[in-house]
Every structure is written in C-alpha cells, then in structure tokens.
Motif scaffolding. Structure first.
Motif, PDB file in Angstrom:
ATOM      1  N   GLU A   1       0.950  -1.209  -0.023  1.00  0.00           N
ATOM      2  CA  GLU A   1       0.040   0.045  -0.030  1.00  0.00           C
ATOM      3  C   GLU A   1       1.108   1.322  -0.063  1.00  0.00           C
ATOM      4  O   GLU A   1       1.826   1.387   0.957  1.00  0.00           O
ATOM      5  CB  GLU A   1      -0.935  -0.039   1.312  1.00  0.00           C
ATOM      6  N   SER A   2       0.530   2.075  -0.705  1.00  0.00           N
ATOM      7  CA  SER A   2       1.264   3.506  -0.767  1.00  0.00           C
ATOM      8  C   SER A   2       0.486   4.539  -0.055  1.00  0.00           C
ATOM      9  O   SER A   2      -0.629   4.845  -0.363  1.00  0.00           O
ATOM     10  CB  SER A   2       1.334   3.832  -2.338  1.00  0.00           C
ATOM     11  N   ARG A   3       1.115   5.235   0.863  1.00  0.00           N
ATOM     12  CA  ARG A   3       0.599   6.109   1.830  1.00  0.00           C
ATOM     13  C   ARG A   3       0.974   7.372   1.530  1.00  0.00           C
ATOM     14  O   ARG A   3       2.028   7.573   1.387  1.00  0.00           O
ATOM     15  CB  ARG A   3       1.017   5.523   3.379  1.00  0.00           C
ATOM     16  N   PHE A   4       0.163   8.267   1.566  1.00  0.00           N
ATOM     17  CA  PHE A   4       0.423   9.636   1.391  1.00  0.00           C
ATOM     18  C   PHE A   4       0.078  10.455   2.805  1.00  0.00           C
ATOM     19  O   PHE A   4      -1.040  10.832   3.058  1.00  0.00           O
ATOM     20  CB  PHE A   4      -0.322  10.394   0.190  1.00  0.00           C
ATOM     21  N   GLY A   5       1.182  10.723   3.610  1.00  0.00           N
ATOM     22  CA  GLY A   5       0.865  11.277   4.890  1.00  0.00           C
ATOM     23  C   GLY A   5       1.044  12.853   5.006  1.00  0.00           C
ATOM     24  O   GLY A   5       1.190  13.557   4.048  1.00  0.00           O
ATOM     25  N   ILE A   6       0.901  13.391   6.065  1.00  0.00           N
ATOM     26  CA  ILE A   6       0.855  14.732   6.418  1.00  0.00           C
ATOM     27  C   ILE A   6       2.528  14.964   6.134  1.00  0.00           C
ATOM     28  O   ILE A   6       2.515  16.171   5.394  1.00  0.00           O
ATOM     29  CB  ILE A   6       0.703  14.916   7.973  1.00  0.00           C
ATOM     30  N   GLU A   7       3.371  14.445   6.300  1.00  0.00           N
ATOM     31  CA  GLU A   7       4.837  14.881   5.841  1.00  0.00           C
ATOM     32  C   GLU A   7       4.963  14.911   4.351  1.00  0.00           C
ATOM     33  O   GLU A   7       5.660  15.879   3.992  1.00  0.00           O
ATOM     34  CB  GLU A   7       5.792  13.901   6.355  1.00  0.00           C
TER      35      GLU A   7
END
Length: 259
Positions: A221-227
């Motif tokens: 899974e590719s996650r796109f977080g706050i950073e």
C-alpha cells in the motif's frame, strides 16, 4: 536500478510527494527568466537539498551534469543571446551586451534552481515505490504504470547485454576494426534482442493477468501522509516566494512577454 541510500527525512517520503514538489518548484520558474526569482528559489531550496541526506560524494556525482550544463548554457546565452543595453564585445556573430549577460546569469541560476531539486529528490526514489504511488494515489492506469515499471527494470539489462555482445563479438574476432561499423552492428543486435525480450515479458505479464480488466490489488500500500503534504506545500511555497520577490523588485521577465 536501486536508489542510493539516503538518511534524510525527504528520502523516506512518498515518491509521489517528491514528484509533486519538484514540479511545484519547476513549473512556475519556467514562466519567467530573471536572476532574482531563480536565486531566491535556489536559496530556499538549500534546506530541502540538505534534508535529502545525501553524502557530499553522492550529491556532486549525481548533480555533475547540471554543473556542466549550467555554465555551458550561460556562456552560449552571453555570446549569442538577445542584445540590449551597452555592448561590451562585438565580433562576427558574437555580441556580448548588458542584456545578454543578464540573461546568461538568469539561465545559469535557473538551470540549477530547476534541476537540483529534481535530481536530488529522485536519487532515493525506488521505481517500484513510484509505480505504486502513481497507480494508487494519482490513479494512473495500472496497465500504463506497470508497463513503464517493467521497461525501467529492463534498462539495467541493456547495459549488460551490450557488454555481453561486445565480449562475444571480440571472442569470435568479428568487427575488430571500424568503431562505427562495430557500434552499428551491436546496436542492431541489441535492438533485435530487446524486441524478443519485450515480447517474452509481455506474454509473461499477460499470463499473470497484468492486463485483466477491473480493479487490481497491490502487494504494498502506498501511503500519502502529512509529511508528504508538507513537502508538496514547501515546493509551492518556494516557487511562490521566488515569483513574489521577483515581481516586487521589478525583475519579473515573462518568457512570452517582451524581454
């Protein structure tokens, strides 16, 4: 092609965020060609470049083409660029003027301001992670993404095939003389070999249902977080600040407008 290890904060972020930040920095700077916006952007990029965590050797080796291209472009613009203001040197087709020198300086800084973050941000990008992000976050077609990923994975094999062809031809005593003839023959052989390998790879991917219709599952899974969001925002802020300062001091010079 494995990415070089980076110990910085930026190295651990999503490749889609790195791509977005690089585009956010580059696209607005393309609108204008003036030394002020490029210099401001270059100074604001320094913390971002340091956060990549590259060693000095990695940094200079990866960005070496930029340090060659930037002065070369500046010299060309200085000698043959648009003439304006006082003329310092004039000989045949060469005309160095105040305006051409300013354009040369702007070109030098602009190449570095656009190229450095693009190169440094992508040094630590793994092609598989980038493909996962483009398919899962940007929602590009899976067939296109996986085909491009397979092609990138084959780039390393091309160099190995070229060396193997050279050794095989040398062992057989074929084309020992004539570099152009030898290179053209090897290029054709490599082209045929690439077509065969591509056909085999396409058949194997189809057999594994890579071209099946409907949504597909992903191993990671590719996650796109706050950073990651902050990295893209930083790229937008760098370009916006550079353009704002350029407009404020009256140096803004749009490419499509009058020089």
């Amino acid at each position: 092609m494995s990415p070089e290890a980076g110990r910085g904060v930026v190295a651990r972020l999503n490749p889609v965020a790195k791509l977005g930040a690089a585009l956010a920095i580059a696209l607005p700077l393309v609108v204008t060609i003036d030394p002020v916006s490029a210099l401001v952007a270059l100074l604001l990029e320094l913390p971002l470049l340091l956060a990549a965590g590259l060693s000095p050797r990695q940094f200079w080796l990866r960005t070496l083409p930029l340090w060659i291209a930037a002065p070369a472009s500046a010299v060309t613009i200085a000698l043959y660029g648009a003439t304006s203001g006082e003329i310092y040197v004039e000989w045949l087709f060469v005309r160095v003027s105040e305006g051409s020198l300013m354009l040369a300086l702007a070109t030098f800084l602009r190449v570095l301001a656009i190229g450095l973050p693009a190169v440094v941000l992508f040094v630590t990008v793994d092609p598989t992670d980038l493909a996962d992000g483009l398919a899962q976050i940007v929602h590009l077609p899976a067939r296109f993404v996986l085909g491009a990923l397979a092609g990138m994975r084959m780039l390393g094999l091309l160099a190995d095939d070229w060396r193997a062809l050279a050794l095989a031809r040398r062992a057989r005593g074929v084309a020992d003389t004539g570099r152009i003839r030898r290179a053209s023959g090897m290029a054709f052989a490599l082209f045929v070999l690439s077509i065969r390998r591509g056909s085999s790879l396409a058949t194997a991917m189809e057999a594994r249902a890579f071209g099946a219709p409907g949504p597909r599952t992903w191993a990671r899974e590719s996650r796109f977080g706050i950073e990651d969001v902050l990295l893209v925002v930083a790229g937008v802020a760098i370009s916006a600040t550079a353009l704002a300062v350029s407009i404020a001091v009256g140096a803004f010079n749009p490419i499509l407008g009058p020089a």
